[in-house]
Design an enzyme around this catalytic site. Sequence first.
Site, PDB file in Angstrom:
ATOM      1  N   ASP A  10      35.548 -19.819  -3.475  1.00  0.00           N
ATOM      2  CA  ASP A  10      34.231 -19.233  -3.758  1.00  0.00           C
ATOM      3  C   ASP A  10      34.357 -18.331  -4.986  1.00  0.00           C
ATOM      4  O   ASP A  10      33.977 -17.158  -4.968  1.00  0.00           O
ATOM      5  CB  ASP A  10      33.743 -18.439  -2.546  1.00  0.00           C
ATOM      6  N   GLU A  34      44.640  -3.840   1.778  1.00  0.00           N
ATOM      7  CA  GLU A  34      45.066  -2.914   0.736  1.00  0.00           C
ATOM      8  C   GLU A  34      43.875  -2.552  -0.140  1.00  0.00           C
ATOM      9  O   GLU A  34      43.079  -3.404  -0.524  1.00  0.00           O
ATOM     10  CB  GLU A  34      46.141  -3.607  -0.099  1.00  0.00           C
TER      11      GLU A  34
END
Length: 352
Positions: free
Chosen positions: A256, A144
């Site tokens: 991360d 998306e």
Amino acid sequence: MTYRVAMLNLLCLIASPSNINSFTSISHSNFLSQWTVSSSLKMASIDDDLARWAKDAGHGDIVSSKSCGSSGWASFRRVTCSQGPCDEFFVKSSNRSAKEMFEGEALGLEAMYECSNNDDGLCIPKVFHYSDIADGHGSFLVMEYLTLSGRGDGHALGRAMARMHLAEPTAKTGNPHSKFGFALDNTIGGTAQPNGWTNDGNTQDWIEFYRDKRIGHQLHLAGDSYCSKLWDKDIAPRLDALFQGMEIRPSLLHGDLWSGNIASVQGKPSIYDPATYWGHHEAEWGMDWCASFGKSFWDGYRSLIPKDDGFDDRKPLYDAYHQLNHYNLFGGSYLGSARGCLESVKRSLDSM
């Protein structure tokens, strides 16, 4: 220190919510793209595959495809289709296989999407497709397209992160047996990240997972005798002491999390470009030296997950993983930072 490493250090120091204003910041390494762009990635090679996917998935024809930059291991583009409830997509491509590069990211985003599916949760980009390119030269991931703004409300981001960390491991979230690890190995930046499931989901399982599949793995890649000796002789045999009296349960981690992977979408906090796995929630903060989390964020997070005793002693342990990974990716002064983290852990253990 190389010029590239010096610039990353500078960017980590100045990174702030106001600097994150477009989805082209989706990659942790995108700030380095002007120095590390891979000329071997040819976006045109996936045009036929994208067109075929769009048609088969009911999105019609591709009417626009615009480059959004690149990193050392992936390229990005914004694709617009002619029909469907969702007609704009963010596409990442790589010269590596989908299994190696994108399957882990796709499954990680899907797990984060499920764990954040609540009113005050995170906005996670929905995954539509990933596959190898038909001609055998690389792979791509379709997500998306999100129109990102600055980071926004720090308190809301903190609470949304806590909601994700508190989400129960289930079959729907990819962890039916409530263990540490992930369904497959993935990558953190360009580094392979092993995620094999633990035998169970208790504190000792976590200690062994982090010892072997996080620090041990990065030390093997780094090949630094000082760090390896410090770890093997002075830290790893005593690691249990840092977790005395704790009952650690698996939490879904982004893996991360730094400023380049945080933004907002229509006022709702959003994170992306993960190195997802199930682990101790404190391990999420191993990159906060490059994340600019302020008091408002921590107030929001701690309103749901209070700070545990010994957090400050464990913090350099979790920082060490990311410092070692940065050394393995970029070289330079990160080795000194990793050594400092491990020395700090040793001092804490010596004082116990």
